[in-house]
Design an enzyme around this catalytic site. Structure first.
Site, PDB file in Angstrom:
ATOM      1  N   ASP A   1      -6.632   2.912   2.609  1.00 12.96           N
ATOM      2  CA  ASP A   1      -5.309   2.304   2.654  1.00 12.96           C
ATOM      3  C   ASP A   1      -5.405   1.002   3.451  1.00 12.96           C
ATOM      4  O   ASP A   1      -5.950   0.998   4.564  1.00 12.96           O
ATOM      5  CB  ASP A   1      -4.332   3.272   3.318  1.00 12.96           C
ATOM      6  CG  ASP A   1      -2.908   2.772   3.274  1.00 12.96           C
ATOM      7  OD1 ASP A   1      -2.268   2.895   2.213  1.00 12.96           O
ATOM      8  OD2 ASP A   1      -2.436   2.262   4.309  1.00 12.96           O
ATOM      9  N   ILE A   2      -4.889  -0.085   2.892  1.00 11.53           N
ATOM     10  CA  ILE A   2      -4.847  -1.355   3.616  1.00 11.53           C
ATOM     11  C   ILE A   2      -3.791  -1.227   4.714  1.00 11.53           C
ATOM     12  O   ILE A   2      -2.627  -0.916   4.442  1.00 11.53           O
ATOM     13  CB  ILE A   2      -4.516  -2.528   2.678  1.00 11.53           C
ATOM     14  CG1 ILE A   2      -5.588  -2.656   1.593  1.00 11.53           C
ATOM     15  CG2 ILE A   2      -4.381  -3.830   3.474  1.00 11.53           C
ATOM     16  CD1 ILE A   2      -5.274  -3.693   0.530  1.00 11.53           C
TER      17      ILE A   2
ATOM     18  N   GLU B   1      -1.076   0.067  -1.994  1.00 10.38           N
ATOM     19  CA  GLU B   1      -2.221  -0.508  -1.284  1.00 10.38           C
ATOM     20  C   GLU B   1      -3.302   0.527  -1.028  1.00 10.38           C
ATOM     21  O   GLU B   1      -4.133   0.370  -0.146  1.00 10.38           O
ATOM     22  CB  GLU B   1      -1.765  -1.149   0.033  1.00 10.38           C
ATOM     23  CG  GLU B   1      -1.294  -0.185   1.089  1.00 10.38           C
ATOM     24  CD  GLU B   1       0.180   0.219   0.966  1.00 10.38           C
ATOM     25  OE1 GLU B   1       0.673   0.865   1.894  1.00 10.38           O
ATOM     26  OE2 GLU B   1       0.828  -0.091  -0.044  1.00 10.38           O
TER      27      GLU B   1
END
Length: 127
Positions: free
Chosen positions: A8-9, A51
């Site tokens: 996950d960003i 994301e």
């Protein structure tokens, strides 16, 4: 042994809100390329939504897999995406167990990601 990782960003909403959705889209594409180019032949990466990305690591064990993902985390962290814009990712991973269902496998990887985020983000956690 197969490993599953959910990435996950970190703070992606802030990137979109601060720099705009066009820059956010570039960050997504560049992160995907960094992930793809950092993996071995036989490993797979795909966007899971928003994301998040899913990575399948083939032919290794939890130590090898954790080292691979930690190396990738460092590559992303050191990359300058734009003027003064650095991006980090959190990673949660697990190895396939004999009696696993797809749901159990994803649940453990997701739990590991949650732990990585709760411990401050920009880290790798492995179940």
């Amino acid at each position: 042994q197969l490993g599953l990782v959910v990435a996950d960003i970190d703070f992606f909403k802030v990137i979109n809100d601060t720099h705009g959705h066009e820059i956010g889209d570039v960050v997504l594409r560049q992160t995907a390329l960094l992930l793809k180019n950092s993996l071995r032949e036989g490993d797979l990466v795909g966007r899971w939504g928003g994301e998040e990305f899913v990575i399948l690591l083939d032919n290794g064990n939890s130590i090898n897999h954790t080292q691979t993902i930690e190396r990738i985390r460092q590559v992303i962290e050191s990359r300058m995406f734009f003027d003064n814009l650095r991006v980090t990712c959190s990673f949660g991973g697990t190895d396939l167990q004999q009696d696993d269902t797809l749901e159990k496998l994803f649940s453990r990887a997701d739990q590991a990601l949650y732990i990585a985020k709760s411990k401050g983000r920009n880290r790798v956690e492995w179940f």
